[in-house]
Design a protein around this motif. Structure first.
Motif, PDB file in Angstrom:
ATOM      1  N   GLY A 193      -9.929  31.677  23.502  1.00 27.28           N
ATOM      2  CA  GLY A 193     -10.696  32.894  23.264  1.00 27.28           C
ATOM      3  C   GLY A 193     -10.200  33.639  22.051  1.00 27.28           C
ATOM      4  N   LYS A 194     -10.733  34.825  21.878  1.00 23.03           N
ATOM      5  CA  LYS A 194     -10.423  35.625  20.702  1.00 23.03           C
ATOM      6  C   LYS A 194     -10.202  37.069  21.131  1.00 23.03           C
ATOM      7  CE  LYS A 194     -12.418  34.874  16.608  1.00 23.03           C
ATOM      8  NZ  LYS A 194     -13.435  34.808  15.554  1.00 23.03           N
ATOM      9  N   ILE A 195      -9.113  37.659  20.626  1.00 29.84           N
ATOM     10  CA  ILE A 195      -8.844  39.061  20.888  1.00 29.84           C
ATOM     11  C   ILE A 195      -9.660  39.889  19.902  1.00 29.84           C
ATOM     12  CG2 ILE A 195      -7.108  40.889  20.890  1.00 29.84           C
ATOM     13  CD1 ILE A 195      -5.018  38.714  21.499  1.00 29.84           C
ATOM     14  N   GLN A 196     -10.447  40.797  20.442  1.00 32.70           N
ATOM     15  CA  GLN A 196     -11.249  41.674  19.602  1.00 32.70           C
ATOM     16  C   GLN A 196     -10.966  43.123  19.992  1.00 32.70           C
ATOM     17  OE1 GLN A 196     -15.114  39.277  20.097  1.00 32.70           O
ATOM     18  NE2 GLN A 196     -14.943  39.671  17.905  1.00 32.70           N
ATOM     19  N   GLU A 216      -6.344  36.231  15.421  1.00 32.70           N
ATOM     20  CA  GLU A 216      -6.885  36.634  16.708  1.00 32.70           C
ATOM     21  C   GLU A 216      -7.226  35.499  17.670  1.00 32.70           C
ATOM     22  OE1 GLU A 216     -11.171  37.278  14.510  1.00 32.70           O
ATOM     23  OE2 GLU A 216      -9.961  39.003  14.996  1.00 32.70           O
ATOM     24  N   ILE A 254     -11.439  40.706  25.183  1.00 27.71           N
ATOM     25  CA  ILE A 254     -11.217  39.289  24.893  1.00 27.71           C
ATOM     26  C   ILE A 254     -12.528  38.559  25.098  1.00 27.71           C
ATOM     27  CG2 ILE A 254     -10.043  37.182  25.609  1.00 27.71           C
ATOM     28  CD1 ILE A 254      -7.637  38.852  26.339  1.00 27.71           C
ATOM     29  N   ARG A 255     -12.903  37.778  24.090  1.00 28.41           N
ATOM     30  CA  ARG A 255     -14.107  36.962  24.181  1.00 28.41           C
ATOM     31  C   ARG A 255     -13.666  35.531  24.469  1.00 28.41           C
ATOM     32  NH1 ARG A 255     -16.905  34.304  19.821  1.00 28.41           N
ATOM     33  NH2 ARG A 255     -15.919  35.712  18.347  1.00 28.41           N
ATOM     34  N   LEU A 296      -7.888  40.322  30.859  1.00 27.43           N
ATOM     35  CA  LEU A 296      -8.746  39.314  31.491  1.00 27.43           C
ATOM     36  C   LEU A 296      -9.080  39.694  32.931  1.00 27.43           C
ATOM     37  CD1 LEU A 296      -7.101  36.070  30.099  1.00 27.43           C
ATOM     38  CD2 LEU A 296      -9.393  36.920  29.579  1.00 27.43           C
ATOM     39  N   LYS A 305      -1.105  32.172  19.812  1.00 26.68           N
ATOM     40  CA  LYS A 305      -2.032  32.733  18.838  1.00 26.68           C
ATOM     41  C   LYS A 305      -1.863  31.965  17.541  1.00 26.68           C
ATOM     42  CE  LYS A 305      -1.435  36.893  17.108  1.00 26.68           C
ATOM     43  NZ  LYS A 305      -1.466  38.347  16.869  1.00 26.68           N
ATOM     44  N   ILE A 310      -2.471  40.475  28.044  1.00 22.41           N
ATOM     45  CA  ILE A 310      -3.680  39.654  27.964  1.00 22.41           C
ATOM     46  C   ILE A 310      -4.242  39.401  29.357  1.00 22.41           C
ATOM     47  CG2 ILE A 310      -4.546  37.331  27.421  1.00 22.41           C
ATOM     48  CD1 ILE A 310      -2.648  37.434  24.959  1.00 22.41           C
TER      49      ILE A 310
END
Length: 154
Positions: free
Chosen positions: A69-72, A37, A76-77, A18, A33, A14
């Motif tokens: 945030g969110k894993i996409q 996500e 990462i958003r 980032l 988590k 992660i």
């Protein structure tokens, strides 16, 4: 809902994402988590073992820490809070918007502008980090949750 405390390797993965996306080199706290996500950052006084023990005792924990945030599939958003927490480290993919654009952005609308960037970007106005958008060739998609948007005046 189960908590998943990221392993050292997952945390490194992660952090690498980032770093590539935003230049972030360090995360202080525990990454967790919840669900499929969503990532939360916990910086409280409980350690990883104490958090796991709470879950083992079947104590329902809806949320721990700050929504980070969110894993996409394409990165990462970061959330508004995640971007704000990391603002001193963010050095890449930052797009500064004007006063007029702040109003449009904070009402939840996309910005029809070309940034020269592609993918997830951090939206900034002066010293304020206003969350993450997704830049394409001619617009920035807005991800501000409805509950955090400014309301239009009637």
């Amino acid at each position: 809902m189960t908590l998943h405390i990221f392993s050292n390797q997952e945390r490194k993965d992660i952090l690498e994402m980032l770093n590539q996306q935003f230049g972030i080199k360090e995360i202080k706290g525990i990454l967790i988590k919840i669900g499929q996500e969503r990532i939360f950052l916990y910086q409280g006084s409980l350690n990883e073992n104490q958090l796991k023990k709470l879950e083992d005792e079947r104590i329902f924990i809806e949320r721990v820490g700050v929504y980070f945030g969110k894993i996409q599939d394409d990165g990462i958003r970061l959330s508004i809070d995640g971007a704000d927490l990391m603002k001193d480290q963010i050095t890449k993919n930052v797009f500064e918007i004007s006063e007029e654009e702040v109003d449009t952005w904070m009402h939840g609308s996309e910005l029809n502008i070309s940034t020269g960037l592609h993918g997830f970007i951090i939206i900034k106005h002066k010293k304020d980090f206003l969350g993450t958008g997704k830049a394409s060739q001619s617009k920035i998609t807005n991800f501000i949750p409805k509950a955090r948007r400014l309301k239009f005046k009637a």
